[in-house]
Design a protein around this motif. Structure first.
Motif, short mmCIF file in Angstrom:
data_model
loop_
_atom_site.label_atom_id
_atom_site.label_comp_id
_atom_site.label_asym_id
_atom_site.label_seq_id
_atom_site.Cartn_x
_atom_site.Cartn_y
_atom_site.Cartn_z
N ASP A 69 0.83 -1.21 0.00
CA ASP A 69 0.00 0.00 0.00
C ASP A 69 0.87 1.26 0.00
O ASP A 69 0.56 2.24 -0.70
CB ASP A 69 -0.93 0.01 1.22
N LYS A 70 1.93 1.25 0.78
CA LYS A 70 2.81 2.42 0.83
C LYS A 70 3.47 2.69 -0.52
O LYS A 70 3.53 3.83 -0.99
CB LYS A 70 3.90 2.22 1.89
N ALA A 71 3.96 1.63 -1.15
CA ALA A 71 4.62 1.78 -2.45
C ALA A 71 3.63 2.24 -3.51
O ALA A 71 3.91 3.15 -4.30
CB ALA A 71 5.26 0.46 -2.87
N ASP A 72 2.44 1.63 -3.54
CA ASP A 72 1.42 2.01 -4.52
C ASP A 72 0.97 3.45 -4.34
O ASP A 72 0.73 4.17 -5.31
CB ASP A 72 0.21 1.07 -4.41
N GLU A 73 0.83 3.86 -3.08
CA GLU A 73 0.40 5.23 -2.79
C GLU A 73 1.42 6.26 -3.28
O GLU A 73 1.06 7.28 -3.88
CB GLU A 73 0.18 5.39 -1.29
N ALA A 95 6.65 0.13 -13.15
CA ALA A 95 7.00 -1.29 -13.09
C ALA A 95 6.11 -2.00 -12.08
O ALA A 95 5.50 -1.38 -11.21
CB ALA A 95 8.47 -1.45 -12.73
N ASN A 96 6.06 -3.31 -12.22
CA ASN A 96 5.29 -4.12 -11.27
C ASN A 96 5.93 -4.08 -9.89
O ASN A 96 7.11 -3.80 -9.74
CB ASN A 96 5.18 -5.56 -11.76
N LEU A 97 5.13 -4.41 -8.92
CA LEU A 97 5.59 -4.41 -7.53
C LEU A 97 6.55 -5.57 -7.26
O LEU A 97 6.32 -6.69 -7.69
CB LEU A 97 4.38 -4.52 -6.60
N GLN A 98 7.62 -5.26 -6.54
CA GLN A 98 8.53 -6.29 -6.05
C GLN A 98 8.40 -6.32 -4.53
O GLN A 98 8.66 -5.32 -3.86
CB GLN A 98 9.97 -5.98 -6.45
N LEU A 99 8.00 -7.45 -4.02
CA LEU A 99 7.73 -7.59 -2.59
C LEU A 99 8.59 -8.70 -2.04
O LEU A 99 8.52 -9.85 -2.48
CB LEU A 99 6.25 -7.89 -2.37
N ASN A 100 9.44 -8.37 -1.06
CA ASN A 100 10.37 -9.36 -0.51
C ASN A 100 10.29 -9.39 1.02
O ASN A 100 10.32 -8.34 1.67
CB ASN A 100 11.80 -9.03 -0.92
N SER A 114 10.97 -10.19 9.98
CA SER A 114 10.95 -8.86 10.59
C SER A 114 10.05 -7.88 9.84
O SER A 114 9.78 -6.78 10.32
CB SER A 114 12.37 -8.29 10.66
N GLY A 115 9.60 -8.24 8.65
CA GLY A 115 8.76 -7.35 7.88
C GLY A 115 8.90 -7.62 6.39
O GLY A 115 9.44 -8.65 5.98
N TYR A 116 8.43 -6.66 5.60
CA TYR A 116 8.47 -6.81 4.14
C TYR A 116 9.01 -5.53 3.50
O TYR A 116 8.77 -4.42 3.99
CB TYR A 116 7.08 -7.10 3.59
N ASN A 117 9.75 -5.73 2.39
CA ASN A 117 10.28 -4.61 1.62
C ASN A 117 9.56 -4.56 0.28
O ASN A 117 9.52 -5.56 -0.45
CB ASN A 117 11.79 -4.79 1.40
N ALA A 118 8.99 -3.41 -0.05
CA ALA A 118 8.27 -3.24 -1.32
C ALA A 118 9.02 -2.22 -2.18
O ALA A 118 9.49 -1.20 -1.68
CB ALA A 118 6.84 -2.76 -1.06
N ASN A 119 9.12 -2.54 -3.48
CA ASN A 119 9.84 -1.66 -4.41
C ASN A 119 9.07 -1.52 -5.71
O ASN A 119 8.61 -2.52 -6.27
CB ASN A 119 11.23 -2.25 -4.68
N ARG A 120 8.92 -0.28 -6.16
CA ARG A 120 8.32 -0.03 -7.47
C ARG A 120 9.13 1.04 -8.19
O ARG A 120 9.53 2.04 -7.59
CB ARG A 120 6.86 0.43 -7.34
N GLN A 121 9.37 0.82 -9.46
CA GLN A 121 10.15 1.76 -10.27
C GLN A 121 9.25 2.50 -11.25
O GLN A 121 8.21 1.99 -11.67
CB GLN A 121 11.25 1.03 -11.03
#
Length: 238
Positions: A69-73, A95-100, A114-121
């Motif tokens: 949600d944070k990345a998309d926003e 670019a599509n979402l990368q979620l790790n 510990s959590g998730y890392n989201a990346n969008r270009q």
């Protein structure tokens, strides 16, 4: 069995050598006349008037949904700013979402989530360099926190490439004519042309975490691109 295999290998090798020898003989025969070989080169420099920027948002959250949600926003808000700034939608690519998942490792203990890392270009084509710095600043405001690359370009690149190619051709011809004249000969015509398209060279102006200032803004409008070309030609003499 071994003898047959050895005979086959020897026969294949002799055939390959004969074929190579025949090819070399044919090539030598094709050029068994008076000729001049030249290499024409050219370099054209032009002022950049547009840019392609690649930016990204990287966020962390406790769970996958929150990170997404944070990345998309951030991407959505930045896109809205771009559209309001007059950037055509066709010049914006996301670019599509990368979620790790992220883990904490402690010796002799099972790994812990510990959590998730989201990346969008996002890749944005900016047709007006004077607005580039403002666009980058607005990206920062909306949470876009990485500038991966800024490539300065010219909107006249296709025309410049054609110019560079013709200049390389002219250079090859002038060299051939000069050489022929120096040896009291005359050019009869072109026998062979070897051409391998070259790539234009655009400067990468900025690669780092987002940090803009007035001095940086000025450098975008002073960027130069270089376009080079090369052609090899064989000219037959009269």
């Amino acid at each position: 069995m071994k003898k047959r295999l050895l005979t086959s290998i020897i026969s294949s090798t002799l055939f390959a050598l004969t074929a190579t020898s025949c090819l070399a003989t044919v090539q030598a025969a094709e050029l068994s006349f008076a000729h001049i070989e030249t290499v024409g080169t050219s370099t054209i420099e032009a002022s950049a008037d547009m840019a392609i920027i690649n930016v990204a948002v990287a966020v962390q959250a406790d769970n996958a949904k929150a990170a997404k949600d944070k990345a998309d926003e951030a991407v959505s808000q930045f896109m809205q700013r771009l559209l309001k700034a007059g950037i055509d939608k066709k010049h914006i690519q996301t670019a599509n979402l990368q979620l790790n998942p992220q883990y904490v490792y402690v010796k002799n203990e099972p790994r812990k989530l510990s959590g998730y890392n989201a990346n969008r270009q996002m890749t944005v084509t900016v047709m007006d360099l004077t607005s580039l710095n403002d666009i980058l600043d607005s990206a920062l405001v909306e949470g876009i926190n990485n500038v991966n690359n800024i490539e300065l370009k010219s909107s006249q690149e296709a025309h410049l490439i054609t110019q560079a190619r013709q200049a390389a051709i002219n250079d090859a011809k002038q060299k051939a004519q000069s050489l022929a004249k120096g040896f009291d000969e005359q050019i009869a015509g072109v026998w062979e042309v070897r051409y391998f398209p070259q790539q234009s060279h655009q400067p990468e102006m900025y690669r780092a975490s987002m940090k803009m200032n007035a001095d940086v803004s000025q450098t975008y409008q002073q960027g130069q691109i270089t376009i080079s070309d090369r052609v090899e030609a064989v000219f037959r003499l009269k």
